[in-house]
Design a protein around this motif. Structure first.
Motif, PDB file in Angstrom:
ATOM      1  N   ASN A 274      -5.521  -7.493  -5.235  1.00 21.94           N
ATOM      2  CA  ASN A 274      -4.070  -7.375  -5.460  1.00 21.94           C
ATOM      3  C   ASN A 274      -3.584  -8.308  -6.561  1.00 21.94           C
ATOM      4  OD1 ASN A 274      -4.082  -5.546  -3.394  1.00 21.94           O
ATOM      5  ND2 ASN A 274      -3.386  -6.985  -1.827  1.00 21.94           N
TER       6      ASN A 274
ATOM      7  N   ASN B 107       0.845  -1.190   0.000  1.00 21.66           N
ATOM      8  CA  ASN B 107       0.000   0.000   0.000  1.00 21.66           C
ATOM      9  C   ASN B 107       0.889   1.253   0.000  1.00 21.66           C
ATOM     10  OD1 ASN B 107      -1.635   2.186   0.912  1.00 21.66           O
ATOM     11  ND2 ASN B 107      -3.115   0.725   1.727  1.00 21.66           N
TER      12      ASN B 107
ATOM     13  N   ASN C 299      -3.257  -3.250  -2.025  1.00 19.56           N
ATOM     14  CA  ASN C 299      -2.066  -2.535  -2.504  1.00 19.56           C
ATOM     15  C   ASN C 299      -2.494  -1.271  -3.254  1.00 19.56           C
ATOM     16  OD1 ASN C 299      -0.446  -4.586  -1.555  1.00 19.56           O
ATOM     17  ND2 ASN C 299      -0.438  -5.709  -3.494  1.00 19.56           N
ATOM     18  N   TRP C 300      -2.974  -0.292  -2.501  1.00 14.79           N
ATOM     19  CA  TRP C 300      -3.422   0.949  -3.141  1.00 14.79           C
ATOM     20  C   TRP C 300      -2.232   1.778  -3.626  1.00 14.79           C
ATOM     21  CZ3 TRP C 300      -8.233   0.975  -4.393  1.00 14.79           C
ATOM     22  CH2 TRP C 300      -9.248   0.552  -3.525  1.00 14.79           C
TER      23      TRP C 300
ATOM     24  N   HIS D 257      -7.144   5.177   3.935  1.00 12.70           N
ATOM     25  CA  HIS D 257      -6.982   3.853   3.325  1.00 12.70           C
ATOM     26  C   HIS D 257      -5.531   3.359   3.343  1.00 12.70           C
ATOM     27  CE1 HIS D 257     -10.850   5.241   1.788  1.00 12.70           C
ATOM     28  NE2 HIS D 257     -11.155   3.985   1.568  1.00 12.70           N
TER      29      HIS D 257
END
Length: 683
Positions: free
Chosen positions: A72, A4, A23-24, A17
């Motif tokens: 992801n 992330n 995995n932003w 978030h």
């Protein structure tokens, strides 16, 4: 193994978030290149910090390990704060509305690796519910479709992208003869037709327009006030004031702390969606100032003061900029900070509780989800008369009760604050403070406006550019190129600042910025502007926004700005540009006035003309303040101690030892007078 990447961001929404197992990525080269390298579709999830359903979807899906694994494995996941990147939000919202017929936030849209949309929706539940597929099912079926039918998906995405590009031409007519006189292009008949259309959509019982959910509709209310002013149509005034009065009595207005929530979920304005946005409060102060100038009603003055006190107390940074929003939720519950049980009210107010509860509709069973939202069902005078009470005494008692409850409420856990500072929204609030100072003469409002403007001038310009500004600021850092709204609203704020301070420097800034917008945002027609600056490379289409939605269209505000500045600086080209924009949209505006409220006001202005007021002499500031107290919807107001050659309205006006007011229209001036009251009948 990606991780992330949101922890380094400044947006409160992205930071919310940053601890998800998803995995932003923020929108940017890293994520976009990765999608191309890995040949994966992109999931873009768009929301904002004060958004209730965004929080719900995060709790249910984005914090869930199993869901995150699917995201992801199959997608490049990008989180966007719609207030930081309204340009991307507009494009992908258009796509989802075209695909599904509906929109809103959270907005979840799936893109090909080259950023073109092929599927999307708003909130998806964790298990199939509300006639919506589950989020996991959506993820799995889309990743399978992308693998097996990639060519079809890419064709579909190309077609949709083309459609989005074309849809921003909606309602614009070409081939209008702009050589026609203004009174042939714009007519009183058009103004009346818009008024009739608005009244047909008006709620005659509860105010506002259309059915629930109800938004404030400030531009439409403003049109009705101005229409009444010029055509003396009583029903226009009644509907405008009914709309304002019902909002002020409703739960959409914070009866204890001042300030307005974003919209009401019911037609009576009782139950708001509790988030408070900077722009709504600015726009409501704007229209309340006009209602006050027109009626002199104390309640409007009081609401302006209470709302700006709320902005000062809860939404102003130490440097003088204004924060973006307050969350609807506190402790994970919507509205918890603002609602009351009967027991809580009785515990705080003791013997005064009975009369307070009767006035604000507080009951044992509650008026909303077993809690009570404070709202007023009967105006003070009628309530006092029905009970044989003295109105002034009752007013004092209720004020004491509100102060006690406010003190108790201050001990609660507060809703989250979105503390980024957005240029366009700050400009709207500067404008509102200017109007409040003009109407009420309270110096603190002028100070708020000037302090914020100085903050913006100091922190938003991009260094080493020829006049470009940034869009958002936080923690000492401004970023993202400004959008059309940012510039248009800022120009309007500069114009308003000169009218209340008498400092012509603000008008030079407005002129400079308008020239910049003309150079870097103009479209091929020469009448309209793109939303994004030329050369911005991370968007798939360059859109034009022309609707007046929750905030005004940057195009509508630019038309008004160019018209104003064309008079001030005698710039015929800018006048033609403004007239051309309004003329080519006029048919659409007349047909849908509630969607084009600011444009509707421009049509009215071009029909009724603009009063040009120039004040010259040592007492010019005092005279400008006297003029500002009056309701003059369409005016240009300039002042100076002596002649100023750069401004035609201030040329050769000086007469020794006198301060004179010149009233002009289309550069024809009447004999000057010493006081505005001598010519109010002409205004």
């Amino acid at each position: 193994m990606h991780t992330n990447k949101l922890a380094g961001e400044t947006s409160p929404y992205l930071l919310q978030h940053a601890h998800n197992p998803v995995n932003w990525y923020p929108w940017g080269p890293e994520a976009l290149q990765l999608a191309v390298q890995e040949g994966k579709p992109i999931l873009v999830s768009i929301g904002y910090a004060a958004c209730h359903w965004c929080h719900v979807m995060e709790r249910e899906s984005f914090e869930d390990e199993a869901t995150a694994r699917i995201m992801n494995e199959h997608f490049i996941n990008i989180k966007i704060d719609r207030e930081e990147r309204p340009d991307l939000d507009h494009i992908y919202m258009d796509a989802v509305q075209a695909m599904t017929g509906a929109g809103g936030w959270p907005l979840n849209v799936f893109l090909t690796p080259d950023r073109k949309p092929f599927y999307g929706g708003t909130y998806f539940p964790p298990v199939k519910a509300y006639n919506r597929p589950s989020w996991k099912d959506v993820l799995l079926s889309l990743s399978q479709a992308f693998r097996e039918k990639r060519e079809d998906i890419e064709t579909q995405a190309d077609n949709l992208t083309q459609h989005i590009g074309q849809s921003s031409q909606f309602g614009m007519q070409s081939g209008i003869d702009l050589q026609l006189p203004k009174d042939e292009l714009f007519t009183a008949g058009q103004c009346e037709s818009m008024y009739q259309q608005i009244l047909a959509q008006a709620d005659k019982v509860w105010g506002g327009f259309g059915r629930a959910p109800k938004f404030p509709g400030t531009f439409t209310i403003q049109y009705l006030l101005r229409y009444y002013h010029y055509f003396k149509e009583d029903a226009a005034l009644q509907q405008a004031l009914l709309s304002l009065d019902k909002m002020l009595q409703g739960g959409i207005y914070d009866q204890l702390g001042g300030g307005f929530a974003r919209y009401s979920t019911d037609e009576k304005w009782l139950a708001p969606h509790f988030e408070k946005m900077l722009y709504d409060n600015a726009l409501l102060v704007d229209v309340l100032c006009e209602a006050y100038q027109l009626t002199g009603s104390k309640i409007y003055a009081q609401t302006i003061r209470e709302t700006l006190a709320f902005i000062t107390r809860e939404m102003t940074s130490p440097e003088g900029g204004f924060y973006a929003a307050l969350d609807a939720d506190s402790e994970g519950v919507e509205g918890k900070f603002y609602t009351w049980s009967l027991e809580e009210v009785e515990a705080v107010l003791g013997v005064q509780a009975d009369i307070f509860c009767a006035y604000y509709d507080v009951t044992a069973e509650g008026n909303w989800e077993e809690q009570n939202i404070l709202w007023i069902q009967q105006p003070l005078a009628a309530f006092a008369a029905a009970r044989g009470l003295d109105e002034a005494t009752l007013d004092g008692t209720l004020a004491t009760c509100r102060a006690k409850l406010m003190a108790a409420r201050d001990g609660r856990i507060r809703p989250g604050l979105d503390d980024k500072i957005l240029l366009g929204w700050n400009a709207l609030m500067i404008h509102a403070c200017c109007k409040a100072y003009a109407a009420l003469g309270d110096d603190s409002f002028k100070e708020m406006a000037v302090r914020c403007a100085q903050f913006c001038v100091e922190h938003f310009p991009q260094p080493a550019t020829n006049g470009a500004w940034y869009h958002t600021y936080k923690n000492g850092e401004a970023k993202y190129p400004g959008f059309l709204d940012d510039y248009a609203f800022m120009i309007r704020a500069f114009i308003a600042l000169q009218e209340i301070t008498g400092e012509l420097g603000w008008l030079y800034r407005a002129k400079e910025m308008a020239s910049f917008v003309n150079t870097h945002f103009a479209d091929e027609t020469g009448h309209f502007f793109y939303y994004t600056i030329e050369g911005q490379s991370d968007i798939i289409v360059r859109k034009k926004e022309i609707y007046d939605g929750a905030v005004a269209s940057g195009n509508a505000v630019m038309a008004a700005n160019l018209w104003y500045l064309s008079i001030v600086f005698d710039n015929r080209q800018w006048a033609d540009q403004a007239v051309g924009a309004v003329a080519s949209l006029a048919q659409t505006v007349v047909r849908y006035p509630t969607s084009f409220g600011v444009w509707a006001g421009m049509v009215l202005q071009l029909v009724k003309g603009t009063k040009e007021l120039a004040v010259v002499g040592q007492e010019f500031i005092t005279r400008m303040e006297e003029i500002n107290r009056h309701y003059i919807p369409f005016k240009v107001l300039l002042g100076a101690a002596g002649d100023v050659p750069e401004f035609p309205l201030l040329q050769q006006r000086e007469q020794s030892d006198k301060t004179l007011i010149y009233l002009c229209q289309d550069y024809h001036c009447l004999k000057p007078v010493a006081y505005i009251k001598e010519i109010t009948n002409l205004i």
